[in-house]
Motif scaffolding. Structure first.
Motif, mmCIF file in Angstrom:
data_model
loop_
_atom_site.group_PDB
_atom_site.id
_atom_site.type_symbol
_atom_site.label_atom_id
_atom_site.label_comp_id
_atom_site.label_asym_id
_atom_site.label_seq_id
_atom_site.Cartn_x
_atom_site.Cartn_y
_atom_site.Cartn_z
ATOM 1 N N GLY A 1 0.827 -1.198 0.000
ATOM 2 C CA GLY A 1 0.000 0.000 0.000
ATOM 3 C C GLY A 1 0.860 1.245 0.000
ATOM 4 N N ILE A 2 0.276 2.365 -0.406
ATOM 5 C CA ILE A 2 1.024 3.619 -0.445
ATOM 6 C C ILE A 2 0.194 4.761 0.141
ATOM 7 C CG2 ILE A 2 2.437 2.967 -2.431
ATOM 8 C CD1 ILE A 2 0.614 4.811 -4.137
ATOM 9 N N LEU A 3 0.908 5.747 0.637
ATOM 10 C CA LEU A 3 0.337 7.027 1.053
ATOM 11 C C LEU A 3 1.178 8.116 0.399
ATOM 12 C CD1 LEU A 3 -1.260 9.074 2.783
ATOM 13 C CD2 LEU A 3 0.270 8.553 4.685
ATOM 14 N N ILE A 4 0.583 8.864 -0.517
ATOM 15 C CA ILE A 4 1.303 9.954 -1.177
ATOM 16 C C ILE A 4 1.556 11.060 -0.142
ATOM 17 C CG2 ILE A 4 1.236 11.668 -3.020
ATOM 18 C CD1 ILE A 4 1.427 8.786 -4.020
ATOM 19 N N PRO A 5 2.818 11.498 0.045
ATOM 20 C CA PRO A 5 3.149 12.451 1.114
ATOM 21 C C PRO A 5 2.263 13.690 1.161
ATOM 22 C CG PRO A 5 5.154 11.589 0.148
ATOM 23 C CD PRO A 5 4.027 11.048 -0.671
ATOM 24 N N GLY A 6 1.931 14.275 0.019
ATOM 25 C CA GLY A 6 1.142 15.489 0.003
ATOM 26 C C GLY A 6 -0.251 15.319 0.578
ATOM 27 N N ASP A 7 -0.709 14.077 0.669
ATOM 28 C CA ASP A 7 -2.050 13.813 1.186
ATOM 29 C C ASP A 7 -2.143 14.104 2.680
ATOM 30 O OD1 ASP A 7 -4.711 12.843 0.432
ATOM 31 O OD2 ASP A 7 -4.290 11.140 1.745
ATOM 32 N N ARG A 8 -1.008 14.155 3.354
ATOM 33 C CA ARG A 8 -1.011 14.441 4.797
ATOM 34 C C ARG A 8 -1.524 15.859 5.083
ATOM 35 N NH1 ARG A 8 1.840 10.507 7.429
ATOM 36 N NH2 ARG A 8 3.397 9.356 6.229
ATOM 37 N N GLU A 9 -1.176 16.771 4.196
ATOM 38 C CA GLU A 9 -1.566 18.170 4.399
ATOM 39 C C GLU A 9 -2.841 18.529 3.635
ATOM 40 O OE1 GLU A 9 1.814 17.415 3.470
ATOM 41 O OE2 GLU A 9 2.121 17.296 5.653
ATOM 42 N N ALA A 10 -3.317 17.630 2.805
ATOM 43 C CA ALA A 10 -4.467 17.940 1.955
ATOM 44 C C ALA A 10 -5.770 17.931 2.746
ATOM 45 C CB ALA A 10 -4.554 16.928 0.810
ATOM 46 N N THR A 11 -6.755 18.617 2.207
ATOM 47 C CA THR A 11 -8.132 18.499 2.680
ATOM 48 C C THR A 11 -8.943 17.947 1.521
ATOM 49 O OG1 THR A 11 -8.920 20.670 1.930
ATOM 50 C CG2 THR A 11 -7.795 20.576 4.071
ATOM 51 N N VAL A 12 -10.178 17.601 1.768
ATOM 52 C CA VAL A 12 -11.022 17.100 0.683
ATOM 53 C C VAL A 12 -11.221 18.173 -0.386
ATOM 54 C CG1 VAL A 12 -13.249 17.768 1.697
ATOM 55 C CG2 VAL A 12 -13.103 15.727 0.230
ATOM 56 N N PHE A 13 -11.003 19.448 -0.017
ATOM 57 C CA PHE A 13 -11.186 20.555 -0.961
ATOM 58 C C PHE A 13 -9.918 20.846 -1.763
ATOM 59 C CE2 PHE A 13 -13.826 21.300 2.830
ATOM 60 C CZ PHE A 13 -15.070 21.101 2.252
ATOM 61 N N SER A 14 -8.793 20.277 -1.332
ATOM 62 C CA SER A 14 -7.539 20.492 -2.063
ATOM 63 C C SER A 14 -6.930 19.180 -2.530
ATOM 64 C CB SER A 14 -6.529 21.236 -1.176
ATOM 65 O OG SER A 14 -6.168 20.451 -0.038
ATOM 66 N N LEU A 15 -7.735 18.142 -2.538
ATOM 67 C CA LEU A 15 -7.253 16.798 -2.871
ATOM 68 C C LEU A 15 -6.726 16.745 -4.303
ATOM 69 C CD1 LEU A 15 -6.946 13.812 -2.125
ATOM 70 C CD2 LEU A 15 -9.365 13.496 -2.707
ATOM 71 N N ASP A 16 -5.502 16.299 -4.461
ATOM 72 C CA ASP A 16 -4.870 16.178 -5.772
ATOM 73 C C ASP A 16 -5.383 14.914 -6.463
ATOM 74 O OD1 ASP A 16 -2.503 14.957 -7.495
ATOM 75 O OD2 ASP A 16 -2.211 17.123 -7.427
ATOM 76 N N SER A 17 -5.972 15.072 -7.628
ATOM 77 C CA SER A 17 -6.596 13.935 -8.304
ATOM 78 C C SER A 17 -5.578 12.885 -8.733
ATOM 79 C CB SER A 17 -7.401 14.408 -9.517
ATOM 80 O OG SER A 17 -6.579 15.089 -10.450
ATOM 81 N N GLN A 18 -4.365 13.324 -9.095
ATOM 82 C CA GLN A 18 -3.337 12.358 -9.497
ATOM 83 C C GLN A 18 -2.861 11.543 -8.299
ATOM 84 O OE1 GLN A 18 -0.437 14.876 -11.545
ATOM 85 N NE2 GLN A 18 -1.248 14.174 -13.513
ATOM 86 N N ALA A 19 -2.753 12.199 -7.140
ATOM 87 C CA ALA A 19 -2.370 11.477 -5.929
ATOM 88 C C ALA A 19 -3.446 10.451 -5.568
ATOM 89 C CB ALA A 19 -2.154 12.452 -4.776
ATOM 90 N N LEU A 20 -4.706 10.875 -5.653
ATOM 91 C CA LEU A 20 -5.807 9.951 -5.362
ATOM 92 C C LEU A 20 -5.782 8.767 -6.317
ATOM 93 C CD1 LEU A 20 -8.427 9.126 -3.954
ATOM 94 C CD2 LEU A 20 -9.654 10.685 -5.504
ATOM 95 N N GLU A 21 -5.562 9.030 -7.575
ATOM 96 C CA GLU A 21 -5.525 7.958 -8.575
ATOM 97 C C GLU A 21 -4.400 6.974 -8.275
ATOM 98 O OE1 GLU A 21 -5.378 7.427 -13.457
ATOM 99 O OE2 GLU A 21 -5.207 9.411 -12.555
ATOM 100 N N ALA A 22 -3.237 7.489 -7.881
ATOM 101 C CA ALA A 22 -2.094 6.624 -7.567
ATOM 102 C C ALA A 22 -2.398 5.723 -6.373
ATOM 103 C CB ALA A 22 -0.854 7.470 -7.298
ATOM 104 N N MET A 23 -3.038 6.280 -5.345
ATOM 105 C CA MET A 23 -3.361 5.488 -4.157
ATOM 106 C C MET A 23 -4.454 4.458 -4.447
ATOM 107 S SD MET A 23 -2.910 8.197 -0.979
ATOM 108 C CE MET A 23 -3.597 9.646 -1.785
ATOM 109 N N LEU A 24 -5.428 4.832 -5.259
ATOM 110 C CA LEU A 24 -6.455 3.866 -5.651
ATOM 111 C C LEU A 24 -5.839 2.733 -6.474
ATOM 112 C CD1 LEU A 24 -9.363 6.294 -6.626
ATOM 113 C CD2 LEU A 24 -9.333 4.738 -4.672
ATOM 114 N N GLN A 25 -4.882 3.055 -7.321
ATOM 115 C CA GLN A 25 -4.252 2.051 -8.171
ATOM 116 C C GLN A 25 -3.561 0.963 -7.354
ATOM 117 O OE1 GLN A 25 -3.443 -0.157 -11.066
ATOM 118 N NE2 GLN A 25 -4.193 1.819 -11.779
ATOM 119 N N VAL A 26 -2.876 1.363 -6.293
ATOM 120 C CA VAL A 26 -2.165 0.382 -5.468
ATOM 121 C C VAL A 26 -3.069 -0.196 -4.376
ATOM 122 C CG1 VAL A 26 -0.250 0.029 -3.847
ATOM 123 C CG2 VAL A 26 0.077 1.432 -5.898
#
Length: 227
Positions: free
Chosen positions: A83-108
């Motif tokens: 499993g993975i956790l993209i580092p930027g997700d630690r500081e993100a909110t649902v309103f600033s969620l990076d779609s590429q980071a979300l896609e990467a985490m869903l992929q793994v």
């Protein structure tokens, strides 16, 4: 017993490989990359067999399963841990969620976990165990706002296990929250060491700790978690 562990190169996966090897079990340790410590462990223990397997790639998971199917002994336990956790997700909110980071985490965390279910389920013996390492972050009833992308991926992974649990009768399927473990992924909020977590997980995986039959989501101590 024969146990497959994905994501075994470091963190919880590596600590669990060490613990189970010390207990005398045969461990098929897989990871996207085989690092020096895992390679050395396989040289120290005859029954630690390493495989390069990237759960984000269909061919990699399928080919590894085909290799393992050549063994006479099937698997008693599968631990889907990669499993993975993209580092930027630690500081993100649902309103600033990076779609590429979300896609990467869903992929793994989700699609990769689904691949492991698909290709390794046929190798599990009757009355075996398929354990997916998820997270308290995946609980819907106990939702918090931090790490939104990771939480969404783990909620989806939990749902995947819930579906697996009612769909498969040959073996048991469970999801496990490993605790807040001191790893690269979770160092800031860590409460326990990987080796401590691994000892408790090993009790669950080897059947030393009995789990309530009707539940499918547990913490590393074998206590039911909120879905």
């Amino acid at each position: 017993i024969n146990i497959l562990i994905t994501g075994a190169n470091r963190g919880i996966g590596y600590a669990l490989t060490v613990e189970l090897a010390n207990q005398g079990h045969r461990v098929f340790a897989s990871s996207r990359k085989i690092g020096r410590q895992l390679r050395c462990l396989s040289l120290e223990y005859r029954d630690v067999l390493v495989y390069e397997m990237d759960v984000s790639k269909e061919n990699s998971v399928r080919e590894t399963a085909q290799q393992m199917a050549r063994y006479d002994d099937n698997l008693d336990v599968v631990v889907s841990n990669a499993g993975i956790l993209i580092p930027g997700d630690r500081e993100a909110t649902v309103f600033s969620l990076d779609s590429q980071a979300l896609e990467a985490m869903l992929q793994v965390n989700v699609i990769g976990a689904a691949r492991v279910i698909r290709y390794f389920s046929p190798l599990i013996r009757s009355n075996g165990l398929f354990a997916t390492i998820t997270s308290e972050a995946g609980s819907i009833s106990n939702t918090f706002s931090s790490m939104p992308g990771y939480a969404v991926s783990k909620a989806a992974e939990n749902k995947l296990v819930a579906i697996q649990n009612i769909s498969e009768t040959k073996y048991r399927s469970i999801a496990i929250h490993p605790g807040r473990v001191d790893t690269d992924m979770n160092r800031e909020s860590a409460e326990i060491a990987p080796s401590e977590c691994a000892k408790d997980l090993a009790d669950i995986l080897t059947g030393k700790k009995k789990l309530p039959e009707k539940e499918w989501f547990f913490n590393y101590l074998g206590e039911p978690m909120q879905h």
